[in-house]
Design a protein around this motif. Sequence first.
Motif, mmCIF file in Angstrom:
data_model
loop_
_atom_site.group_PDB
_atom_site.id
_atom_site.type_symbol
_atom_site.label_atom_id
_atom_site.label_comp_id
_atom_site.label_asym_id
_atom_site.label_seq_id
_atom_site.Cartn_x
_atom_site.Cartn_y
_atom_site.Cartn_z
ATOM 1 N N VAL A 36 0.686 -1.194 0.016
ATOM 2 C CA VAL A 36 0.106 0.158 0.318
ATOM 3 C C VAL A 36 0.717 1.245 -0.439
ATOM 4 C CG1 VAL A 36 -1.333 1.304 1.159
ATOM 5 C CG2 VAL A 36 -2.025 -1.130 1.084
ATOM 6 N N VAL A 37 1.870 0.859 0.791
ATOM 7 C CA VAL A 37 2.905 2.955 1.413
ATOM 8 C C VAL A 37 3.088 2.524 -0.158
ATOM 9 C CG1 VAL A 37 4.495 3.673 2.190
ATOM 10 C CG2 VAL A 37 2.837 2.025 3.689
ATOM 11 N N GLU A 38 4.026 1.412 -0.429
ATOM 12 C CA GLU A 38 4.726 1.666 -2.426
ATOM 13 C C GLU A 38 4.128 2.266 -3.694
ATOM 14 O OE1 GLU A 38 7.347 -0.791 -4.489
ATOM 15 O OE2 GLU A 38 5.907 -1.858 -3.872
ATOM 16 N N HIS A 39 2.448 1.448 -2.901
ATOM 17 C CA HIS A 39 1.603 2.022 -3.819
ATOM 18 C C HIS A 39 1.107 3.024 -4.245
ATOM 19 C CE1 HIS A 39 -1.477 2.467 -7.181
ATOM 20 N NE2 HIS A 39 -2.414 2.740 -6.196
ATOM 21 N N VAL A 40 0.834 3.817 -2.929
ATOM 22 C CA VAL A 40 0.392 5.536 -2.605
ATOM 23 C C VAL A 40 1.488 6.909 -3.363
ATOM 24 C CG1 VAL A 40 -1.444 4.875 -1.184
ATOM 25 C CG2 VAL A 40 0.381 5.654 -0.026
ATOM 26 N N THR A 41 3.008 6.285 -3.016
ATOM 27 C CA THR A 41 3.989 6.600 -2.714
ATOM 28 C C THR A 41 4.678 7.329 -4.297
ATOM 29 O OG1 THR A 41 5.655 5.917 -2.055
ATOM 30 C CG2 THR A 41 4.533 6.819 -0.058
ATOM 31 N N ALA A 42 4.272 5.921 -5.083
ATOM 32 C CA ALA A 42 5.040 5.627 -6.330
ATOM 33 C C ALA A 42 4.506 7.250 -7.564
ATOM 34 C CB ALA A 42 4.694 4.574 -7.112
ATOM 35 N N GLY A 43 5.999 7.635 -7.417
ATOM 36 C CA GLY A 43 6.118 9.312 -8.742
ATOM 37 C C GLY A 43 5.861 10.607 -7.747
ATOM 38 N N LEU A 150 -3.699 6.050 6.062
ATOM 39 C CA LEU A 150 -3.737 5.462 7.287
ATOM 40 C C LEU A 150 -3.571 3.976 6.963
ATOM 41 C CD1 LEU A 150 -2.755 5.102 10.119
ATOM 42 C CD2 LEU A 150 -5.246 5.795 10.667
ATOM 43 N N VAL A 151 -2.239 3.052 7.661
ATOM 44 C CA VAL A 151 -2.788 1.551 7.188
ATOM 45 C C VAL A 151 -2.615 1.295 8.502
ATOM 46 C CG1 VAL A 151 -1.761 -0.441 5.858
ATOM 47 C CG2 VAL A 151 -1.446 2.243 5.288
ATOM 48 N N ASN A 152 -3.631 0.405 9.054
ATOM 49 C CA ASN A 152 -3.775 0.151 10.527
ATOM 50 C C ASN A 152 -4.276 -1.937 9.893
ATOM 51 O OD1 ASN A 152 -3.462 -0.884 13.039
ATOM 52 N ND2 ASN A 152 -6.025 -0.157 13.037
ATOM 53 N N GLY A 153 -3.334 -2.286 10.403
ATOM 54 C CA GLY A 153 -2.967 -3.613 10.429
ATOM 55 C C GLY A 153 -3.366 -4.547 12.046
ATOM 56 N N ASP A 154 -4.115 -4.282 11.882
ATOM 57 C CA ASP A 154 -5.062 -5.547 13.675
ATOM 58 C C ASP A 154 -5.462 -6.516 13.782
ATOM 59 O OD1 ASP A 154 -4.804 -5.040 16.312
ATOM 60 O OD2 ASP A 154 -4.767 -3.071 16.286
ATOM 61 N N HIS A 155 -5.874 -6.718 14.579
ATOM 62 C CA HIS A 155 -6.769 -7.480 15.701
ATOM 63 C C HIS A 155 -8.726 -6.978 15.425
ATOM 64 C CE1 HIS A 155 -4.198 -10.758 15.577
ATOM 65 N NE2 HIS A 155 -4.275 -11.614 15.366
ATOM 66 N N LEU A 156 -9.440 -6.926 14.947
ATOM 67 C CA LEU A 156 -10.628 -6.423 14.956
ATOM 68 C C LEU A 156 -11.769 -7.178 14.900
ATOM 69 C CD1 LEU A 156 -10.083 -3.045 12.412
ATOM 70 C CD2 LEU A 156 -9.339 -3.276 15.134
ATOM 71 N N PRO A 157 -13.291 -6.725 15.433
ATOM 72 C CA PRO A 157 -13.707 -8.125 15.938
ATOM 73 C C PRO A 157 -14.789 -7.695 14.441
ATOM 74 C CG PRO A 157 -14.334 -6.541 17.603
ATOM 75 C CD PRO A 157 -12.736 -6.719 17.261
ATOM 76 N N GLN A 158 -15.109 -8.247 14.018
ATOM 77 C CA GLN A 158 -16.505 -7.625 13.052
ATOM 78 C C GLN A 158 -17.905 -7.083 13.635
ATOM 79 O OE1 GLN A 158 -17.746 -10.895 9.626
ATOM 80 N NE2 GLN A 158 -15.240 -10.778 9.486
ATOM 81 N N GLY A 159 -18.395 -7.243 14.986
ATOM 82 C CA GLY A 159 -19.517 -6.882 15.199
ATOM 83 C C GLY A 159 -20.635 -8.059 14.410
ATOM 84 N N ASP A 160 -21.345 -7.142 14.125
ATOM 85 C CA ASP A 160 -22.626 -7.236 13.700
ATOM 86 C C ASP A 160 -22.807 -7.075 12.617
ATOM 87 O OD1 ASP A 160 -23.879 -7.469 16.129
ATOM 88 O OD2 ASP A 160 -24.836 -5.657 16.323
ATOM 89 N N THR A 161 -22.067 -6.859 11.645
ATOM 90 C CA THR A 161 -22.060 -7.201 10.256
ATOM 91 C C THR A 161 -21.429 -8.060 9.006
ATOM 92 O OG1 THR A 161 -19.762 -5.802 10.121
ATOM 93 C CG2 THR A 161 -21.513 -3.986 10.747
ATOM 94 N N GLY A 162 -20.690 -8.966 10.455
ATOM 95 C CA GLY A 162 -20.510 -10.432 9.887
ATOM 96 C C GLY A 162 -20.167 -11.580 10.851
ATOM 97 N N PRO A 240 -11.313 -2.492 4.280
ATOM 98 C CA PRO A 240 -10.044 -2.923 4.731
ATOM 99 C C PRO A 240 -9.458 -3.964 3.153
ATOM 100 C CG PRO A 240 -12.328 -4.102 5.439
ATOM 101 C CD PRO A 240 -12.150 -2.175 4.628
ATOM 102 N N VAL A 241 -8.558 -3.796 3.477
ATOM 103 C CA VAL A 241 -7.591 -3.998 1.725
ATOM 104 C C VAL A 241 -6.994 -5.494 2.113
ATOM 105 C CG1 VAL A 241 -7.321 -1.786 0.810
ATOM 106 C CG2 VAL A 241 -5.563 -3.153 1.942
ATOM 107 N N TRP A 242 -7.183 -6.007 3.701
ATOM 108 C CA TRP A 242 -6.814 -7.392 2.954
ATOM 109 C C TRP A 242 -7.514 -8.300 4.633
ATOM 110 C CZ3 TRP A 242 -4.727 -9.933 7.380
ATOM 111 C CH2 TRP A 242 -3.262 -11.000 7.157
ATOM 112 N N GLN A 243 -7.737 -9.014 4.859
ATOM 113 C CA GLN A 243 -8.242 -10.115 5.996
ATOM 114 C C GLN A 243 -8.133 -11.238 5.895
ATOM 115 O OE1 GLN A 243 -12.437 -9.918 5.484
ATOM 116 N NE2 GLN A 243 -12.821 -11.056 7.248
ATOM 117 N N TYR A 244 -7.868 -12.418 7.417
ATOM 118 C CA TYR A 244 -7.681 -13.494 7.304
ATOM 119 C C TYR A 244 -8.490 -13.661 8.444
ATOM 120 C CZ TYR A 244 -6.314 -18.141 7.522
ATOM 121 O OH TYR A 244 -5.995 -20.013 7.363
#
Length: 254
Positions: A36-43, A150-162, A240-244
């Motif tokens: 993500v950082v490489e993409h948004v800063t390229a050029g 802002l790019v945040n990698g963390d454990h985030l519960p889905q709540g009621d949406t999933g 989100p751009v990635w999830q596991y």
Amino acid sequence: MGLSLATAERWVERWELQQQRYAVDREERFTVIADVVEHVTAGRTARPLVVDLGCGPGSLAARLTGRLPDAEIVAVDRDPVLLELGRTHHPDAARYVDTEIGTPGWTWALDLDRPLDAAVSTTALHYLDRDTLLRTYRQLATLLRPGGVLVNGDHLPQGDTGPAGIAAHVGQCRADRQRAFTHEDWGSWWAAVADDPELADLLVERRSREARLDSGRPAELPLSAHLKLLRQAGFGTAGPVWQYGDSYVVVAVR
């Protein structure tokens, strides 16, 4: 007297191993953040400016430097032990700053001379309460240039949406498989560190700071709440751009 390189290398290597117990697909998460950082800063600039929030011993900063060798990285943490390990083991990866995210004046400690291109974090923001998190998101939005992220990698519960329970189970299964490759956890790592005389003074300082810290409960907010707060803080888009399982990389664009 500073740490020896051999001591820092030993403890950082053990830190990397024990952290695999907690961060699902940790290396992939780091790779996605760097993508993500490489993409948004390229050029855009020859020397991207990135702040690493809750940097620990420089794990993410070192990987970002490997991908973006011309980037200027400001690595922030409140833990004197982890900061000194990073300064010694990864001295060229970042400029390390000793400050606590979310406290009054913390952004001034960064000593930035231009807008940020990106702010990154892994498993460091979930401990903030809702009000502090919103204030921190607003501060970061102010520090970022238009189009910065802002790019945040963390454990985030889905709540009621999933399917929160299933997502958590999938992540737990992956974490259990990762634990087969390491026998040290957070508690045993710190217990072992406490026996190293080179780290004694830093541990005294760490314990002193812990005694002064607010003992309030962390927010433990679901993904949907983080996205709402990010938009409320001034970010144009967020998602989100990635999830596991319930582990995410969330990107918010200024």
